[in-house]
Design a protein around this motif. Structure first.
Motif, PDB file in Angstrom:
ATOM      1  N   ASP A   1     -17.188 -25.800  74.423  1.00 33.68           N
ATOM      2  CA  ASP A   1     -18.201 -26.693  74.975  1.00 33.68           C
ATOM      3  C   ASP A   1     -19.444 -26.731  74.091  1.00 33.68           C
ATOM      4  OD1 ASP A   1     -18.399 -24.068  75.822  1.00 33.68           O
ATOM      5  OD2 ASP A   1     -19.080 -24.559  77.822  1.00 33.68           O
ATOM      6  N   HIS A   2     -19.858 -25.597  73.540  1.00 35.40           N
ATOM      7  CA  HIS A   2     -21.003 -25.580  72.625  1.00 35.40           C
ATOM      8  C   HIS A   2     -20.650 -26.310  71.326  1.00 35.40           C
ATOM      9  CE1 HIS A   2     -23.197 -21.865  74.445  1.00 35.40           C
ATOM     10  NE2 HIS A   2     -22.883 -22.759  75.347  1.00 35.40           N
ATOM     11  N   LYS A   3     -19.448 -26.069  70.851  1.00 31.51           N
ATOM     12  CA  LYS A   3     -18.989 -26.722  69.629  1.00 31.51           C
ATOM     13  C   LYS A   3     -18.995 -28.245  69.814  1.00 31.51           C
ATOM     14  CE  LYS A   3     -15.253 -26.227  66.278  1.00 31.51           C
ATOM     15  NZ  LYS A   3     -14.027 -25.487  65.977  1.00 31.51           N
ATOM     16  N   TYR A   4     -18.541 -28.694  70.982  1.00 34.20           N
ATOM     17  CA  TYR A   4     -18.510 -30.122  71.287  1.00 34.20           C
ATOM     18  C   TYR A   4     -19.920 -30.719  71.241  1.00 34.20           C
ATOM     19  CZ  TYR A   4     -18.095 -34.383  74.041  1.00 34.20           C
ATOM     20  OH  TYR A   4     -18.168 -35.679  74.479  1.00 34.20           O
ATOM     21  N   VAL A   5     -20.892 -30.052  71.878  1.00 36.21           N
ATOM     22  CA  VAL A   5     -22.268 -30.556  71.883  1.00 36.21           C
ATOM     23  C   VAL A   5     -22.788 -30.627  70.451  1.00 36.21           C
ATOM     24  CG1 VAL A   5     -24.653 -30.054  72.586  1.00 36.21           C
ATOM     25  CG2 VAL A   5     -22.787 -29.830  74.232  1.00 36.21           C
ATOM     26  N   TYR A   6     -22.516 -29.598  69.653  1.00 33.52           N
ATOM     27  CA  TYR A   6     -22.978 -29.595  68.265  1.00 33.52           C
ATOM     28  C   TYR A   6     -22.338 -30.731  67.482  1.00 33.52           C
ATOM     29  CZ  TYR A   6     -24.691 -27.833  63.855  1.00 33.52           C
ATOM     30  OH  TYR A   6     -25.345 -27.723  62.660  1.00 33.52           O
ATOM     31  N   GLN A   7     -21.043 -30.968  67.680  1.00 33.17           N
ATOM     32  CA  GLN A   7     -20.355 -32.060  66.983  1.00 33.17           C
ATOM     33  C   GLN A   7     -20.937 -33.412  67.384  1.00 33.17           C
ATOM     34  OE1 GLN A   7     -16.339 -31.142  68.126  1.00 33.17           O
ATOM     35  NE2 GLN A   7     -15.968 -29.871  66.321  1.00 33.17           N
ATOM     36  N   GLN A   8     -21.255 -33.577  68.673  1.00 27.94           N
ATOM     37  CA  GLN A   8     -21.865 -34.826  69.130  1.00 27.94           C
ATOM     38  C   GLN A   8     -23.245 -34.998  68.493  1.00 27.94           C
ATOM     39  OE1 GLN A   8     -20.135 -37.149  70.896  1.00 27.94           O
ATOM     40  NE2 GLN A   8     -18.535 -35.661  70.475  1.00 27.94           N
ATOM     41  N   PHE A   9     -23.982 -33.895  68.367  1.00 25.03           N
ATOM     42  CA  PHE A   9     -25.297 -33.927  67.725  1.00 25.03           C
ATOM     43  C   PHE A   9     -25.156 -34.350  66.266  1.00 25.03           C
ATOM     44  CE2 PHE A   9     -28.810 -31.497  65.610  1.00 25.03           C
ATOM     45  CZ  PHE A   9     -29.863 -32.220  66.136  1.00 25.03           C
ATOM     46  N   GLU A  10     -24.182 -33.774  65.556  1.00 23.94           N
ATOM     47  CA  GLU A  10     -23.958 -34.149  64.155  1.00 23.94           C
ATOM     48  C   GLU A  10     -23.575 -35.620  64.029  1.00 23.94           C
ATOM     49  OE1 GLU A  10     -21.136 -31.076  62.956  1.00 23.94           O
ATOM     50  OE2 GLU A  10     -22.693 -30.244  61.647  1.00 23.94           O
TER      51      GLU A  10
END
Length: 182
Positions: A156-165
């Protein structure tokens, strides 16, 4: 003219927070200039996990004891709360992300509520009460993305970071004109 960040931080550290210098804090923060934010919306039925430490055998018997800190007791600055405005602290897990950890919300809430957990060399025992809250109206939040090495273990954290990128890769458009990719 851009003011160095350390100068702003030093000025903020010198303020007497006991007198709630809201306008002084705001004035210092405005020196940073314009900044973009990534927003996240918690929609109805989204779940938020909250932790409340049980001090000295304390037992909670009604929902008010697990909710917001009453404004009359909110006399200090915290991460989001100020003496002028109390904040509801909680954590959540993106349930709609395939493979996301259902326990990360509980772990995050525990780490926020129990500072001793952040010191790996300390042994202690503490009772806590978990509560689960369900969003009933949209809640807009600022998304905080930490260094990607800090969250690669949690989908879930990885997903948020990917969306941010992804967001950062999009050109910024204002009134139909491209401004920048910053």
């Amino acid at each position: 003219m851009m003011i160095p960040a350390q100068e702003i931080i030093t000025a903020l550290q010198k303020l007497d927070l006991k007198i709630y210098p809201y306008t002084d804090v705001l004035a210092e923060l405005r020196k940073i200039g314009k900044a973009g934010l990534v927003m996240n919306t918690l929609h109805p039925n989204y779940e938020v996990i909250r932790v409340r430490p049980n001090e000295l055998g304390e037992r909670f018997s009604n929902i008010k004891e697990l909710s917001y800190k009453p404004q009359k007791y909110n006399q200090t600055y915290q991460r989001g709360s100020t003496p002028n405005k109390t904040m509801f602290y909680g954590s959540s897990t993106q349930k709609d992300i395939l493979g996301a950890s259902p326990t990360i919300g509980r772990k995050t809430a525990l780490l926020e509520a129990i500072p001793e957990l952040r010191n790996h060399n300390t042994e202690f025992e503490k009772k806590v009460t978990f509560s689960k809250w369900t969003v009933i109206d949209n809640i807009n939040l600022v998304t905080v993305c930490f260094d990607k090495d800090l969250h690669q273990n949690y989908l879930d954290h990885k997903y948020v970071y990917q969306q941010f990128e992804k967001y950062l890769d999009k050109p910024v458009v204002h009134l139909g004109k491209r401004l920048c990719n910053c």
